[in-house]
Design a protein around this motif. Structure first.
Motif, mmCIF file in Angstrom:
data_model
loop_
_atom_site.group_PDB
_atom_site.id
_atom_site.type_symbol
_atom_site.label_atom_id
_atom_site.label_comp_id
_atom_site.label_asym_id
_atom_site.label_seq_id
_atom_site.Cartn_x
_atom_site.Cartn_y
_atom_site.Cartn_z
ATOM 1 N N LEU A 245 43.722 30.448 94.008
ATOM 2 C CA LEU A 245 44.061 32.338 93.278
ATOM 3 C C LEU A 245 44.814 32.462 91.969
ATOM 4 O O LEU A 245 44.062 32.927 91.169
ATOM 5 C CB LEU A 245 45.446 33.185 94.071
ATOM 6 N N GLU A 246 45.682 32.034 91.696
ATOM 7 C CA GLU A 246 46.903 31.645 90.049
ATOM 8 C C GLU A 246 45.448 31.572 88.995
ATOM 9 O O GLU A 246 45.384 31.807 88.632
ATOM 10 C CB GLU A 246 47.791 31.120 90.371
ATOM 11 N N ALA A 247 44.962 29.953 89.184
ATOM 12 C CA ALA A 247 43.943 30.218 88.993
ATOM 13 C C ALA A 247 42.414 30.488 88.901
ATOM 14 O O ALA A 247 42.269 31.100 87.238
ATOM 15 C CB ALA A 247 43.614 28.360 89.097
ATOM 16 N N LEU A 248 42.416 31.204 89.038
ATOM 17 C CA LEU A 248 41.284 32.152 89.224
ATOM 18 C C LEU A 248 41.774 33.149 88.543
ATOM 19 O O LEU A 248 41.217 33.705 87.169
ATOM 20 C CB LEU A 248 41.089 32.205 90.612
ATOM 21 N N ARG A 249 42.842 34.187 88.466
ATOM 22 C CA ARG A 249 43.143 34.994 87.468
ATOM 23 C C ARG A 249 43.410 34.551 86.179
ATOM 24 O O ARG A 249 42.960 35.496 85.650
ATOM 25 C CB ARG A 249 45.213 34.708 88.382
ATOM 26 N N ARG A 250 44.318 33.220 86.147
ATOM 27 C CA ARG A 250 43.916 32.725 85.010
ATOM 28 C C ARG A 250 42.465 33.067 83.991
ATOM 29 O O ARG A 250 42.142 32.973 82.866
ATOM 30 C CB ARG A 250 44.396 31.770 84.700
ATOM 31 N N LEU B 26 38.003 38.062 80.305
ATOM 32 C CA LEU B 26 38.541 38.654 80.088
ATOM 33 C C LEU B 26 38.813 38.887 78.551
ATOM 34 O O LEU B 26 37.910 39.593 77.849
ATOM 35 C CB LEU B 26 39.654 40.031 80.511
ATOM 36 N N ALA B 27 39.687 37.886 78.227
ATOM 37 C CA ALA B 27 39.829 38.381 76.398
ATOM 38 C C ALA B 27 39.176 37.498 75.352
ATOM 39 O O ALA B 27 38.372 37.889 74.436
ATOM 40 C CB ALA B 27 41.323 37.046 76.292
ATOM 41 N N LEU B 28 37.772 36.826 75.857
ATOM 42 C CA LEU B 28 36.346 35.751 76.144
ATOM 43 C C LEU B 28 34.794 37.398 75.367
ATOM 44 O O LEU B 28 34.859 37.305 74.650
ATOM 45 C CB LEU B 28 36.220 35.101 77.029
ATOM 46 N N SER B 29 35.502 37.961 76.911
ATOM 47 C CA SER B 29 34.832 39.461 76.137
ATOM 48 C C SER B 29 35.238 40.363 75.448
ATOM 49 O O SER B 29 33.907 40.754 74.615
ATOM 50 C CB SER B 29 34.443 39.781 77.863
ATOM 51 N N ASP B 30 36.398 40.519 75.989
ATOM 52 C CA ASP B 30 36.821 41.084 74.603
ATOM 53 C C ASP B 30 36.688 40.787 73.244
ATOM 54 O O ASP B 30 36.407 42.074 72.155
ATOM 55 C CB ASP B 30 38.183 41.767 74.501
ATOM 56 N N GLU B 31 36.571 40.700 72.673
ATOM 57 C CA GLU B 31 36.773 39.294 71.432
ATOM 58 C C GLU B 31 35.493 39.675 71.672
ATOM 59 O O GLU B 31 34.863 39.682 70.520
ATOM 60 C CB GLU B 31 37.022 37.818 71.260
#
Length: 118
Positions: free
Chosen positions: A22-27, A33-38
């Motif tokens: 789950l932590e890996a999926l969250r990362r 999301l960061a890539l999408s924002d970029e």
């Protein structure tokens, strides 16, 4: 009791593995999301650049059209002047030819008059 402890350890390992997963999926989600924002910001920059280039193109198009209109007007004026000069030259030529013909007739007339006298 032994099998209960083994099952508990197994469940704990599964929980730790699930939590890690789950932590890996969250990362991954955060990265996406960061890539999408970029990508969204890059797209916005490209759209602003396209708008700027379209505005520049419009200004250049207006300048070119104005320049072409000015050149055409200049050429039309030069053509009018050349036509007027040609017409004036043709008139002068016609007057000169008529004058020359009159002189030739006058000389011929004088010649005939002299011939008659002789």
């Amino acid at each position: 009791n032994h099998s209960l402890a083994a099952a508990s350890r197994s469940s704990r390992r599964e929980l730790v593995a699930s939590a890690s997963h789950l932590e890996a999926l969250r990362r991954q989600g955060d990265g996406a999301l960061a890539l999408s924002d970029e990508l969204r910001e890059q797209l916005a920059q490209k759209e602003r650049e396209v708008q700027r280039l379209e505005a520049e193109l419009g200004a250049v198009r207006e300048d070119v059209e104005a320049g072409l209109r000015a050149v055409c007007e200049d050429l039309e004026a030069e053509l009018r002047v050349a036509r007027e000069e040609l017409e004036a030259s043709e008139l002068r030529g016609a007057h000169a030819a008529a004058g020359a013909e009159a002189e030739v007739r006058a000389v011929r007339g004088e010649k005939k008059a002299l011939e008659v006298e002789v």
